[in-house]
Design a protein around this motif. Sequence first.
Motif, PDB file in Angstrom:
ATOM      1  N   ILE A 119      30.610  39.077  51.804  1.00 45.82           N
ATOM      2  CA  ILE A 119      30.457  38.366  50.742  1.00 45.82           C
ATOM      3  C   ILE A 119      31.983  39.419  50.231  1.00 45.82           C
ATOM      4  CG2 ILE A 119      29.496  39.108  48.395  1.00 45.82           C
ATOM      5  CD1 ILE A 119      26.938  39.540  49.511  1.00 45.82           C
ATOM      6  N   ARG A 120      32.685  38.014  50.099  1.00 46.62           N
ATOM      7  CA  ARG A 120      33.998  38.101  49.729  1.00 46.62           C
ATOM      8  C   ARG A 120      34.447  38.477  48.357  1.00 46.62           C
ATOM      9  NH1 ARG A 120      35.531  40.104  54.677  1.00 46.62           N
ATOM     10  NH2 ARG A 120      35.468  38.223  56.319  1.00 46.62           N
ATOM     11  N   ARG A 121      33.127  37.372  47.824  1.00 48.72           N
ATOM     12  CA  ARG A 121      32.893  37.851  46.267  1.00 48.72           C
ATOM     13  C   ARG A 121      32.379  38.394  45.406  1.00 48.72           C
ATOM     14  NH1 ARG A 121      33.805  35.384  41.244  1.00 48.72           N
ATOM     15  NH2 ARG A 121      35.766  36.042  39.988  1.00 48.72           N
ATOM     16  N   VAL A 122      31.864  38.684  44.773  1.00 54.06           N
ATOM     17  CA  VAL A 122      30.241  38.750  44.264  1.00 54.06           C
ATOM     18  C   VAL A 122      30.321  38.243  42.862  1.00 54.06           C
ATOM     19  CG1 VAL A 122      28.968  40.594  42.482  1.00 54.06           C
ATOM     20  CG2 VAL A 122      29.618  41.613  45.239  1.00 54.06           C
ATOM     21  N   GLY A 123      29.829  37.539  42.655  1.00 53.75           N
ATOM     22  CA  GLY A 123      29.240  36.920  41.398  1.00 53.75           C
ATOM     23  C   GLY A 123      28.166  36.588  41.574  1.00 53.75           C
ATOM     24  N   LYS A 124      27.929  35.834  39.887  1.00 50.49           N
ATOM     25  CA  LYS A 124      26.846  35.475  39.562  1.00 50.49           C
ATOM     26  C   LYS A 124      26.057  34.100  39.137  1.00 50.49           C
ATOM     27  CE  LYS A 124      27.607  36.912  34.414  1.00 50.49           C
ATOM     28  NZ  LYS A 124      28.251  35.678  34.263  1.00 50.49           N
ATOM     29  N   ASP A 125      27.764  33.304  38.614  1.00 53.54           N
ATOM     30  CA  ASP A 125      27.059  31.507  38.583  1.00 53.54           C
ATOM     31  C   ASP A 125      26.589  30.345  39.771  1.00 53.54           C
ATOM     32  OD1 ASP A 125      27.166  32.485  35.492  1.00 53.54           O
ATOM     33  OD2 ASP A 125      29.585  32.492  35.935  1.00 53.54           O
ATOM     34  N   VAL A 126      27.019  30.973  40.640  1.00 46.96           N
ATOM     35  CA  VAL A 126      26.547  29.959  41.976  1.00 46.96           C
ATOM     36  C   VAL A 126      27.825  30.311  43.370  1.00 46.96           C
ATOM     37  CG1 VAL A 126      29.307  28.615  41.545  1.00 46.96           C
ATOM     38  CG2 VAL A 126      27.976  27.509  43.267  1.00 46.96           C
ATOM     39  N   THR A 127      26.772  30.418  44.079  1.00 46.53           N
ATOM     40  CA  THR A 127      27.032  30.655  45.573  1.00 46.53           C
ATOM     41  C   THR A 127      28.071  30.001  46.596  1.00 46.53           C
ATOM     42  OG1 THR A 127      25.057  31.656  45.290  1.00 46.53           O
ATOM     43  CG2 THR A 127      25.761  31.497  48.133  1.00 46.53           C
ATOM     44  N   ILE A 128      29.094  30.140  47.004  1.00 46.55           N
ATOM     45  CA  ILE A 128      29.422  28.967  47.681  1.00 46.55           C
ATOM     46  C   ILE A 128      29.540  30.119  49.364  1.00 46.55           C
ATOM     47  CG2 ILE A 128      32.059  27.961  48.087  1.00 46.55           C
ATOM     48  CD1 ILE A 128      32.181  28.916  44.784  1.00 46.55           C
ATOM     49  N   VAL A 129      29.363  29.085  50.503  1.00 38.89           N
ATOM     50  CA  VAL A 129      28.400  29.613  51.322  1.00 38.89           C
ATOM     51  C   VAL A 129      29.851  29.003  52.189  1.00 38.89           C
ATOM     52  CG1 VAL A 129      27.379  29.856  53.330  1.00 38.89           C
ATOM     53  CG2 VAL A 129      26.565  29.952  51.284  1.00 38.89           C
ATOM     54  N   ALA A 130      30.751  29.145  52.660  1.00 39.71           N
ATOM     55  CA  ALA A 130      32.130  28.822  52.893  1.00 39.71           C
ATOM     56  C   ALA A 130      32.007  29.002  54.858  1.00 39.71           C
ATOM     57  CB  ALA A 130      33.083  28.945  52.533  1.00 39.71           C
ATOM     58  N   THR A 131      32.809  28.414  54.973  1.00 43.29           N
ATOM     59  CA  THR A 131      33.176  28.956  57.018  1.00 43.29           C
ATOM     60  C   THR A 131      34.702  28.777  56.983  1.00 43.29           C
ATOM     61  OG1 THR A 131      32.953  26.189  58.067  1.00 43.29           O
ATOM     62  CG2 THR A 131      31.248  28.419  57.787  1.00 43.29           C
ATOM     63  N   SER A 132      35.370  29.468  58.490  1.00 39.78           N
ATOM     64  CA  SER A 132      36.881  29.662  58.287  1.00 39.78           C
ATOM     65  C   SER A 132      37.946  30.094  57.793  1.00 39.78           C
ATOM     66  CB  SER A 132      36.677  28.927  59.387  1.00 39.78           C
ATOM     67  OG  SER A 132      37.835  28.379  60.683  1.00 39.78           O
ATOM     68  N   ILE A 133      38.759  28.529  57.833  1.00 39.63           N
ATOM     69  CA  ILE A 133      39.171  28.891  56.345  1.00 39.63           C
ATOM     70  C   ILE A 133      38.882  28.504  54.745  1.00 39.63           C
ATOM     71  CG2 ILE A 133      40.334  25.911  56.642  1.00 39.63           C
ATOM     72  CD1 ILE A 133      43.040  26.757  57.094  1.00 39.63           C
ATOM     73  N   MET A 134      37.646  27.432  54.655  1.00 36.61           N
ATOM     74  CA  MET A 134      37.599  27.195  54.268  1.00 36.61           C
ATOM     75  C   MET A 134      36.657  28.563  53.247  1.00 36.61           C
ATOM     76  SD  MET A 134      37.650  24.278  53.638  1.00 36.61           S
ATOM     77  CE  MET A 134      38.001  22.934  54.922  1.00 36.61           C
ATOM     78  N   VAL A 135      36.921  29.112  53.506  1.00 41.36           N
ATOM     79  CA  VAL A 135      36.404  30.845  52.826  1.00 41.36           C
ATOM     80  C   VAL A 135      37.918  31.225  52.087  1.00 41.36           C
ATOM     81  CG1 VAL A 135      36.565  33.046  53.202  1.00 41.36           C
ATOM     82  CG2 VAL A 135      35.185  31.942  54.480  1.00 41.36           C
ATOM     83  N   HIS A 136      38.980  31.276  52.200  1.00 38.82           N
ATOM     84  CA  HIS A 136      40.414  31.244  51.453  1.00 38.82           C
ATOM     85  C   HIS A 136      40.518  30.262  50.279  1.00 38.82           C
ATOM     86  CE1 HIS A 136      41.171  33.991  54.602  1.00 38.82           C
ATOM     87  NE2 HIS A 136      41.003  33.393  55.223  1.00 38.82           N
ATOM     88  N   LYS A 137      40.073  29.258  50.978  1.00 41.83           N
ATOM     89  CA  LYS A 137      39.980  27.939  49.739  1.00 41.83           C
ATOM     90  C   LYS A 137      38.955  28.582  48.545  1.00 41.83           C
ATOM     91  CE  LYS A 137      41.952  24.154  53.000  1.00 41.83           C
ATOM     92  NZ  LYS A 137      41.633  23.052  53.180  1.00 41.83           N
TER      93      LYS A 137
END
Lengths: 336, 338
Positions: free
Chosen positions: A205-223
């Motif tokens: 979990i790179r950033r904890v939040g409560k409104d929406v889950t963004i599951v990303a892979t590879s370079i998309m994590v940074h975006k």
Amino acid sequence: MNAQNEPEIRELSYAEAIREAMDIALEADPSVLLMGEDIGVYGGAFQVTGDLVEKYGTDRVMDTPISELGGAGVAVGAALTGLKPIFEFQFSDFAALAMEQIVNQAAKVRFMLGGSVSVPLVMRFPAGSGTGAAAQHSQSIEAWLGHVPGLKVVQPSTPEDAKGLLLAAVADPDPVMIFEHKLLYKMKGQVPGGHYTTPIGKAAIRRVGKDVTIVATSIMVHKAMEAAEQLRADDIDAEVIDLRTVRPMDRDTVLSSVRKTGRLICVYEGVKTLGVGAEISAMVAESDAFDFLDAPIVRLGGAECPIPYNPELEKAVVPQMPDILAAARDIVKGRV
Amino acid sequence: MPETPQNTNLPYAIRAYSPERLREALKKMYLVRKFEEGAEDSYMRGLIHGTMHLSIGQEASAIGSTMALTDEDKITSTHRGHGHCVGKGADLGKMFAEFFGKETGYCKGRGGSMHIADPSKGNLGANGIVGGGLPIAVGAALSAKRLGTGAVTICFFGDGANNEGAFHEALNMASIWKLPVVFVCENNKYGMSTSTERSTAVKNIAERAAAYSMPGVTVDGNDFSAVTEAVDAAVERARAGDGPSLVENLTYRWRGHSKSDRNRYRTKEEINEWMGRDPIPAMAKLLMEHHIITEDGVAAIEAEAEKIIKDAIEFATNGPDPKVEAVTRDVYTTEATA
């Protein structure tokens, strides 16, 4: 090598972190060897192996002929008989030349032989678009290999994980496929010294939040992280999950997050249909987390075409930060 | 390896191997033949499902080629690999149990005829992909060289595989790295239905060795002594660190490619001609000529082989079936968390 002896955390690039992991593995275990095209004196097409050949010699940092099928098969045979090869494909696209050995041999031998052998093989794949190399040098094919039981498939997004996942792969008795995004090679990050492993099969979990889950892979994590920062202005608190492993997928981390936020966006560079996002979505739809969804799931993936050459076209066919931003606003505001 | 006497007028096998080992080789040839006849019979009786690729007629190639190997040496095999397993010392009961899909089989019923392996004896397995074992054998030879084990790898493949890219990549790498591997081509004239004349640009597959700077020889693959002479020399060369070789054993499969074969691509006359060159009576005759065995001795070996096969089928029949719940057990060494 515990943290007390090696406490230092340095800034290294993603490529340097991978090289350090290979250096540690070569140093620690004489059965480890590197194989690949132009990984010796040339240092690898992306300078990842660098000058390791000077330290370990050509027997342990082996240049292969341009023979992806044969080279991969030699690595499989070596792994079956006492060596631990780390095999570099020059570009992940070239795995297509070696699919027979990866899919029919490496992945299946243990099963076909009733568990009497293991294949401790690591394969590294420089992957992804953004370098202007066009359709045969820019694909994201992790979903191809993620579809094969017997393989493990990881996609590190940070220098720290690039090192930790490689060392975990070397320690793993089964074939591990590592997809390294070429645009990340120069990215710098904090990397612990010495030996450590990042668990295969565990998302972060790179950033904890409560409104929406963004599951990303590879370079998309940074975006996704960049989008999450900007979403604060909209009063949207996004949780960003770095999937890290495509197979086996970390079900618990994803489902817990979706139960909390009620919204899911999947972001990945591979072609959208039948890709990693389909599996994440299905995992949620088939579980109790589905009952927590407040909006339809959104997938942001690669366009339904090969990667084009023209830089504007190339950018347009993979998800970019503004796409994630827009998707998050829409999903939270009920516009999906 | 050569023992008594050093009379060069004698056939190589007689010079090189003890009477005991030669009688054992004859027994192994019978075992291969009777294993496959037993498998065929079991298939007819509905005890075996799937398909099978029989090597009846090719026994001298399989057994002759593995004579010089120890348990430390490796082999990679093919879809027509029962003979190679027997040559490498496989247990017939476990082979039949695998054929019957039992938990007591070599692969616990997961692999079947096309994947029988015994890593404890250096048999890295048959392979369902034509040419699949070629680079793997080179990898095993790389391990032997790097780890200094002294082991040699024999890579069996058929004439069909010599037109796969994997063949050419594997031979090239074995040669540039001077690895201890022997490529043994069992040329039985047909890759399924397509003859080597129609599929292969060179007359003899061994000629392709020249392209990779290694010795290549073509021998009568139904002549046990000729096979051992060529393969043993190649094994010795590999063991001495002089690199790979290619040996082509010319042979013939009496049966079709697999169960679906209607034999429309070859004539009865051709099949009959090759059946007249049965390698097993030829081997028995060789041993009798050199007073290594009597006619009664041959009959006794044949009877012993029959008994082993009968017991092996019984062992297989009585073995437990694998549990459906455990079907994914051996996908990973450590259980994946998905």
